[in-house]
Design a protein around this motif. Structure first.
Motif: not given
Length: 731
Positions: A179-195, A314-317
């Motif tokens: 992750l090029p960012f802390p995991l906590a940023d995931v909760a603060r974005t607008g949309c996550v695509i989890l693949v 974000m996109v997380l794979t």
């Protein structure tokens, strides 16, 4: 290479300035031994002699904030002498493993390695490591292979984790960190695509970030052939055929172009290669992608709208799209989607990979991978060789070149490779085409295994060396965010157990290296810092004291010496604050631009046929971990997940005449696995699923395909063609 800069102060994760934590009667602050979250926990000393320490929540650690899954809560159970190795074992003339002294066992290992090297050459000796080893042990193992054994044949089971994402990271961004960012940023974005990730089962404490995302008005898209517990949390669940994630990503980007949603300013200012990538994108129009993936066009359009309408996305794979023979290209396609929409190189947006193993990130950064030296340096780079050789006190020309990747190394056992030193891995269960791998291991002239328990692989060894585990030793690991954390020793190991560092030092001495392999982990870490200095994964500004004071330090963290002669951490050195967020000012490429990668969809290495008409995909369950070597020794976890199963759709079950619990045979071109049927509408009718934690007749990896990604050398665990039958019908 220029160092990626940190984010503005307002986006820094909370720092907790306090003195280094030390053991107290209340307990020892440490970290869970399992997945790459490396959840913080406190171990409280046992109330009475002979009892096990108690796990206590550690709410101050920012990643899990006190939350633990069942594996973390029960982790002290594996410390029990009743379930683990407590003394060396040596195979006798009768073919059985029997207790031996440490001197006898170490002498046998040294003699076995020397005998094979003398008869067949240095590269006839192989080394296979593990993604659960601490940074110190991974570093020492890589150094031991290249300096003492002088073999090129070293790799590790982390190759089976995120190597495809790592390769895609490198060619797009010039640097690989999960992750090029802390995991906590995931909760603060607008949309996550989890693949291809089922966080609810694989990293339960991380699921809170997705919950917080939705509670704050964000949206979640989950892409998975199964309707998992994670997919049930999604605003939109796309359920593609296994192995079609590449076409799906290309199809979404096609719609981005067609609907005028490109971020042309970002593409012009911060990327290169878009014109070369565009033809492949435009070749995947929505109706074609629907035919390939099975995902309806309206759902494709809905996903694009959700992703692009959010201010940040974000996109997380995870392993789903990565453990394929086209995994690197698949991840590149998802990165291309982020770049084309400007969702990279800015706060609260970007692409990230959810690393699986406890130290999968650090384990490859510092020398276990076949082509890498410490600091994520390339083994074939003359400058990198010179720097690391200088730290090690050897001639750069004496360092071997790159060797075979993990599966290729295992496939060569008993042939070109005649002896193997294996540390912290269980490939008899975890490798693809596992029955073949077991045959190759049995064909070795000599096998030595260092492990905590007598795993299925250790049971085949000539010598088994019992080693300390997480709570019995101090060392660092690097979690999925790139946060370097410190596991602290909390209890003493049994008297007959030694640390991996002690083992490597003792073997090095027997093989002619009296110096250079200390048993003190902090001394090893200080050498690792020097070896990594100036490399992409620069740890030189990190120290045990800093980690303890700051709840972990994000790499890259170079020292910035005001005195050029100052050693890392010395009074004259001013260390970097670390890098929680990468790429905000520039990417780690020579020109500072992210690079689009032209990719085209292609079939999986093995598609269904008349003889093998269904897809098999594999994965984990909540109560077990990896090959199960440790979790299968915990009563509570075994009660929750006692054995393998085959998940199949009710329509397929009706077609086969199978009821819940009936023994089901899953057969591929490589072998057959048998396990009870678990009937569920949560899976596609053309697909079956098996977890991979168990040996024996239900071993899923008997069936899986070792076809390799041409770039990452990742095996295609996640998709192969199978025949499914009632076990009673198989002759």
């Amino acid at each position: 290479m220029s160092t990626p800069t940190t984010t503005p102060t307002t986006l820094q994760p909370a720092q907790h300035a306090r003195p280094a934590e030390v053991p107290t009667p209340a307990g020892v602050d440490t970290h869970c031994p399992y997945c790459a979250l490396q959840c913080g926990m406190t171990l409280r000393p046992p109330a009475e002699a002979g009892a096990l320490p108690e796990v206590v929540e550690r709410t101050a650690f920012p990643v899990n904030r006190g939350a633990l899954c069942g594996k973390g809560r029960t982790s002290p159970e594996v410390l029990s002498a009743a379930v683990r190795l407590t003394g060396p074992l040596v195979r006798g003339a009768d073919g059985e493993l029997a207790p031996a002294s440490w001197d006898e066992a170490l002498d046998r290992v040294a003699a076995g390695l020397l005998r094979v090297r003398a008869a067949h050459g240095r590269d006839a000796v192989g080394v296979f490591g593990g993604g659960g080893l601490t940074n110190e042990k991974a570093y020492a193992l890589g150094k031991f292979a290249r300096v003492v054994l002088r073999t090129s044949q070293i790799d590790y089971n982390g190759r089976f984790c995120m190597s495809s994402a790592a390769a895609a990271h490198q060619r797009a961004f010039g640097l690989d960190r999960g992750l090029p960012f802390p995991l906590a940023d995931v909760a603060r974005t607008g949309c996550v695509i989890l693949v291809g990730s089922n966080l609810a089962d694989t990293m339960p404490p991380a699921l809170r970030y997705l919950t917080e995302l939705r509670d704050s008005g964000g949206t979640l898209i989950v892409i998975d052939p199964r309707r998992t517990r994670t997919a049930e949390q999604a605003d939109l669940h796309l359920q593609p055929r296994p192995g079609t994630d590449l076409a799906l990503a290309l199809g979404l980007l096609h719609l981005v172009v067609a609907e005028g949603r490109l971020d042309e300013d970002f593409i012009a200012a911060r990327t290169s290669g878009w014109e070369q990538a565009l033809p492949g994108v435009m070749a995947h129009w929505p109706e074609l992608v629907e035919r390939i993936t099975g995902v309806p066009v309206p759902q494709l359009r809905q996903a694009v709208a959700m992703f692009c309408d959010a201010a940040e996305s974000m996109v997380l794979t995870a392993r789903g799209p990565e453990q394929q023979a086209k995994g690197t290209d698949t991840v590149s396609a998802w990165i291309n989607l982020c770049l084309a929409t400007g969702r990279a190189g800015r706060p609260l947006s970007g692409y990230g990979c959810l690393t699986g193993q406890g130290n999968g990130q650090g384990g490859r950064e510092h020398g276990q991978k076949a082509d890498q030296l410490p600091g994520y340096r390339k083994l074939d780079d003359p400058a990198a060789r010179a720097h690391v050789a200088g730290v090690w006190g050897v001639d750069p020309d004496d360092l071997p070149g790159p060797g075979r990747s993990a599966y290729e190394l295992l496939d060569t056992l008993g042939g070109d490779i005649r002896a193997l030193l294996l540390m912290g891995s269980n490939p008899v269960v975890s490798a693809p085409r596992a029955a073949h791998v077991a045959e190759r291991i049995a064909a070795l002239d000599f096998l030595a295994v260092c492990d905590v328990v007598l795993s299925e692989t250790a049971a085949m060894a000539d010598v088994v060396l019992p080693v300390t585990q997480w709570a019995e030793e101090t060392g660092t690991t690097t979690n999925l965010e790139g946060r370097v954390v410190l596991r602290r020793k909390a209890v003493d190991p049994p008297p007959g157990v030694r640390s991996d560092l002690e083992v490597l030092g003792a073997l090095a001495g027997r093989l002619g290296w009296e110096q250079g392999f200390p048993a003190d982990p902090e001394e090893v870490f200080d050498e690792l810092r020097r070896a990594s200095e100036g490399g992409p994964a620069d740890y030189s500004g990190i120290s045990y004291a800093r980690i303890a004071a700051e709840d972990g330090v994000f790499w890259p963290c170079p020292r910035r010496p005001s005195d050029a002669t100052a050693a890392p951490g010395a009074p004259g050195a001013v260390d970097s604050p670390g890098t929680p967020r990468l790429f905000l000012d520039r990417f780690a490429t020579p020109d500072g631009r992210a690079r689009f990668t032209p990719v085209q969809d292609r079939p999986s290495a093995e598609e269904p046929s008349a003889d093998f008409p269904y897809y098999l995909t594999t994965g984990r369950v909540l109560a077990q971990y990896q090959s199960g070597a440790q979790t299968r020794r915990v009563r509570e976890l075994n009660e929750a997940a006692p054995g393998p199963f085959v998940q199949l759709h009710p329509r397929l079950a009706d077609r086969l005449g199978v009821a819940e619990g009936d023994p089901l045979a899953v057969t591929s071109r490589r072998g057959r696995a048998v396990a009870p049927a678990r009937v569920s509408a949560a899976i596609r009718p053309d697909t079956v699923f098996m977890p991979f934690h168990w040996p024996g007749s239900g071993r899923a990896n008997t069936v899986t395909n070792p076809a390799l990604d041409p770039t990452s050398r990742m095996p295609e665990f996640k998709v192969c063609a199978v025949r499914v039958e009632r076990a009673s019908d198989v002759r």
